[in-house]
Write a protein that holds these residues in place. Structure first.
Motif, mmCIF file in Angstrom:
data_model
loop_
_atom_site.group_PDB
_atom_site.id
_atom_site.type_symbol
_atom_site.label_atom_id
_atom_site.label_comp_id
_atom_site.label_asym_id
_atom_site.label_seq_id
_atom_site.Cartn_x
_atom_site.Cartn_y
_atom_site.Cartn_z
ATOM 1 N N UNK A 360 0.827 -1.205 0.000
ATOM 2 C CA UNK A 360 0.000 0.000 0.000
ATOM 3 C C UNK A 360 0.854 1.244 0.000
ATOM 4 N N UNK A 361 0.512 2.196 -0.853
ATOM 5 C CA UNK A 361 1.298 3.432 -0.959
ATOM 6 C C UNK A 361 0.427 4.532 -1.540
ATOM 7 N N UNK A 362 0.503 5.728 -0.955
ATOM 8 C CA UNK A 362 -0.132 6.882 -1.576
ATOM 9 C C UNK A 362 -0.968 7.720 -0.640
ATOM 10 N N UNK A 363 -1.293 8.912 -1.096
ATOM 11 C CA UNK A 363 -2.131 9.839 -0.356
ATOM 12 C C UNK A 363 -3.586 9.386 -0.429
ATOM 13 N N UNK A 376 -2.056 9.311 4.538
ATOM 14 C CA UNK A 376 -1.358 8.501 3.541
ATOM 15 C C UNK A 376 -1.240 7.064 4.029
ATOM 16 N N UNK A 377 -0.858 6.177 3.122
ATOM 17 C CA UNK A 377 -0.615 4.785 3.473
ATOM 18 C C UNK A 377 0.709 4.334 2.878
ATOM 19 N N UNK A 378 1.407 3.459 3.615
ATOM 20 C CA UNK A 378 2.702 2.931 3.163
ATOM 21 C C UNK A 378 3.002 1.702 4.005
ATOM 22 N N UNK A 379 2.797 0.513 3.442
ATOM 23 C CA UNK A 379 3.008 -0.688 4.257
ATOM 24 C C UNK A 379 3.369 -1.886 3.388
ATOM 25 N N UNK A 380 4.006 -2.870 4.022
ATOM 26 C CA UNK A 380 4.447 -4.083 3.357
ATOM 27 C C UNK A 380 3.711 -5.317 3.872
ATOM 28 N N UNK A 381 2.682 -5.154 4.653
ATOM 29 C CA UNK A 381 1.969 -6.302 5.207
ATOM 30 C C UNK A 381 0.592 -6.428 4.585
ATOM 31 N N UNK A 382 0.047 -7.645 4.658
ATOM 32 C CA UNK A 382 -1.322 -7.898 4.230
ATOM 33 C C UNK A 382 -2.117 -8.387 5.429
ATOM 34 N N UNK A 383 -3.386 -8.030 5.479
ATOM 35 C CA UNK A 383 -4.244 -8.312 6.631
ATOM 36 C C UNK A 383 -5.352 -9.284 6.237
ATOM 37 N N UNK A 384 -5.547 -10.277 7.071
ATOM 38 C CA UNK A 384 -6.668 -11.198 6.899
ATOM 39 C C UNK A 384 -7.540 -11.092 8.154
ATOM 40 N N UNK A 385 -8.800 -10.682 7.970
ATOM 41 C CA UNK A 385 -9.697 -10.491 9.096
ATOM 42 C C UNK A 385 -11.127 -10.868 8.711
ATOM 43 N N UNK A 386 -11.886 -11.318 9.701
ATOM 44 C CA UNK A 386 -13.297 -11.633 9.477
ATOM 45 C C UNK A 386 -14.176 -10.393 9.549
ATOM 46 N N UNK A 387 -13.595 -9.273 9.975
ATOM 47 C CA UNK A 387 -14.370 -8.033 10.104
ATOM 48 C C UNK A 387 -14.703 -7.444 8.737
ATOM 49 N N UNK A 388 -15.907 -6.956 8.590
ATOM 50 C CA UNK A 388 -16.269 -6.196 7.392
ATOM 51 C C UNK A 388 -15.832 -4.750 7.605
ATOM 52 N N UNK A 396 -6.128 10.017 -3.375
ATOM 53 C CA UNK A 396 -6.061 11.385 -3.882
ATOM 54 C C UNK A 396 -6.056 11.408 -5.403
ATOM 55 N N UNK A 397 -5.535 10.347 -6.021
ATOM 56 C CA UNK A 397 -5.563 10.236 -7.481
ATOM 57 C C UNK A 397 -5.767 8.773 -7.850
ATOM 58 N N UNK A 398 -6.385 8.534 -8.968
ATOM 59 C CA UNK A 398 -6.670 7.169 -9.385
ATOM 60 C C UNK A 398 -8.040 6.722 -8.904
ATOM 61 N N UNK A 399 -8.467 5.581 -9.400
ATOM 62 C CA UNK A 399 -9.822 5.111 -9.116
ATOM 63 C C UNK A 399 -9.869 3.889 -8.206
ATOM 64 N N UNK A 400 -8.716 3.300 -7.906
ATOM 65 C CA UNK A 400 -8.705 2.114 -7.054
ATOM 66 C C UNK A 400 -9.179 2.461 -5.644
ATOM 67 N N UNK A 401 -9.828 1.509 -4.999
ATOM 68 C CA UNK A 401 -10.351 1.732 -3.655
ATOM 69 C C UNK A 401 -9.217 1.899 -2.653
ATOM 70 N N UNK A 402 -9.416 2.762 -1.690
ATOM 71 C CA UNK A 402 -8.396 3.026 -0.687
ATOM 72 C C UNK A 402 -8.426 2.017 0.446
ATOM 73 N N UNK A 403 -7.692 2.318 1.516
ATOM 74 C CA UNK A 403 -7.552 1.405 2.642
ATOM 75 C C UNK A 403 -8.883 1.208 3.366
ATOM 76 N N UNK A 404 -9.077 -0.004 3.882
ATOM 77 C CA UNK A 404 -10.239 -0.296 4.718
ATOM 78 C C UNK A 404 -10.072 0.365 6.085
ATOM 79 N N UNK A 405 -11.181 0.815 6.639
ATOM 80 C CA UNK A 405 -11.228 1.341 7.998
ATOM 81 C C UNK A 405 -12.168 0.445 8.795
ATOM 82 N N UNK A 406 -11.682 -0.060 9.927
ATOM 83 C CA UNK A 406 -12.459 -1.004 10.719
ATOM 84 C C UNK A 406 -12.951 -0.355 12.016
#
Length: 433
Positions: A360-363, A376-388, A396-406
């Motif tokens: 994950x990287x970017x504003x 911003x986001x900047x990380x090298x890990x992946x998360x597996x969770x049962x939480x929605x 800030x730019x682009x159309x891809x979905x941003x980080x999840x907030x739990x």
């Protein structure tokens, strides 16, 4: 009401054609050189960054704030530069990545405030092509004030001559800095090693300063005029609120401006160290910032006192806000790059795994209860969770979905690092019991 006046101060914007050119090393050396001359030096870092500013703070002796036209906003940038010009003899701004990379870019920031650009170019592996790179940077954007160029990583006097051989007379080389491992700053997967972990950091900074001392950078650059910026009064929305903030080598990714805003909102701040197995201070809310929990798995896993008191805090339905590494600490387990896994707090269901590539990287910005926070986001890990996810951030730019907030009980957690001054009201809601 008397209108604030403009202020002027010598200023320089250090940039490069790409990352890994030695910007931070030379910015630190330049700051330390002028500090050694008895000057007050204020340094700023372009864009989101937690690691470079700590080294630049050690070099300059003053706090280092982030400047970003999108994340912190033009008004915030203007106010901080104007405030710095009140007592500084020199203002330095270190860019991020390459001069024209990103939207907004370092060039956009330099142009917005009229700060002349100094390009740092790693000259190892090139000779006369150095002039082509330098000229391209200096002419690509007409009207951008260009102070000159520095050749970094130079092998010899003859190499220096070849580098400058084809430079046009209109483009000044203000220094050739010889290759020197004694001033190189060590790196790891998220960037530079943290300042507090580099045992000989002072010596490295002083070595860089000595290299600067034999260049034309000993002269102060021309003064830049900085206009004032108005700031709305900050309401004391967190008056009588005590916030416990984790801070140690595992949790150190904290913008100074974030803590200052919490205090301006009326909060009382109490620090604690999970690595030291500190009990959670008596607090109304908790802030778990990012950092390197993956480097301290065994210690964090064994910190039973911290774990028990954080569990009690959450069981009492008191707010807890966690960012990136702070969120990883909340999980059932975390696996590092070597494949070692350790149980952690178990306050947020799930597990995370470090991986060898950027995840994950970017504003990004996030809307919570109708209020928007930027970060911003900047990380090298992946998360597996049962939480929605409660929601997702927006890029800030682009159309891809941003980080999840739990949201999980009184916990709000995400990979997103928020810049609190981007919305004081939204920040207060994160910590208000």
């Amino acid at each position: 009401m008397q209108q604030a006046k403009t202020r002027s101060c010598p200023a320089l914007f250090l940039t490069a054609p790409a990352s890994h050119q030695g910007k931070t090393t030379l910015t630190a050396g330049l700051a330390r050189h002028h500090r050694n001359q008895g000057r007050t030096v204020r340094v700023f870092k372009t864009g989101p960054d937690f690691l470079d500013p700590c080294i630049l703070e050690r070099a300059s002796g003053n706090p280092v704030y982030s400047l970003d036209l999108w994340m912190t906003g033009a008004a915030d940038c203007r106010r901080r530069l104007h405030d710095a010009a009140a007592d500084a003899d020199l203002i330095l701004i270190e860019g991020s990545m390459g001069l024209f990379d990103g939207t907004p870019s370092s060039a956009d920031l330099a142009a917005a405030f009229g700060v002349p650009v100094l390009a740092v170019i790693d000259a190892s592996g090139m000779a006369q092509t150095f002039a082509a790179v330098a000229q391209g940077l200096s002419t690509f954007r007409p009207g951008l004030a260009f102070y000159g160029v520095v050749a970094n990583g130079v092998a010899s006097t003859r190499h220096a001559e070849l580098l400058c051989e084809l430079l046009p007379s209109s483009l000044r080389c203000v220094g050739t800095v010889m290759r020197d491992e004694a001033m190189t700053l060590p790196e790891r997967h998220l960037g530079l090693v943290q300042a507090q972990e580099i045992g000989d950091l002072e010596q490295r900074i002083e070595t860089a300063a000595a290299r600067i001392a034999v260049t034309a950078l000993t002269d102060l650059p021309p003064p830049v005029v900085f206009a004032p910026a108005t700031q709305a009064p900050i309401p004391r929305l967190l008056a009588d609120t005590r916030i416990a903030v984790a801070r140690d080598q595992a949790f150190s990714f904290i913008y100074p401006a974030n803590l200052e805003l919490l205090i301006a909102l009326g909060a009382d701040i109490a620090f604690f160290s999970p690595l030291a197995n500190d009990p959670l201070p008596v607090a109304d809310a908790v802030y778990l910032p990012g950092g390197y929990p993956e480097l301290h798995l065994d210690t964090l896993s064994a910190s039973g006192v911290t774990k028990a008191t954080l569990h009690a805090h959450v069981a009492a339905s008191r707010p807890l806000f966690a960012e990136c590494g702070g969120m990883l600490y909340l999980l059932d387990s975390l696996t590092d790059l070597a494949g070692a896994t350790a149980p952690l707090l178990g306050l947020l269901p799930g597990r995370a795994t470090l991986q060898g590539r950027l995840a994950g990287l970017g504003l990004q910005s996030v809307e919570l209860e109708g209020e928007t926070l930027r970060g911003h986001t900047f990380h090298y890990s992946s998360l597996q969770t049962s939480l929605a996810p409660h929601t997702h951030a927006r890029r800030a730019s682009g159309t891809a979905r941003g980080e999840a907030v739990y949201r999980h009980g009184s916990i709000v957690a995400s990979y997103l690092h928020c810049y609190f001054p981007s919305n004081p009201g939204a920040t207060a809601r994160l910590f208000k019991p």
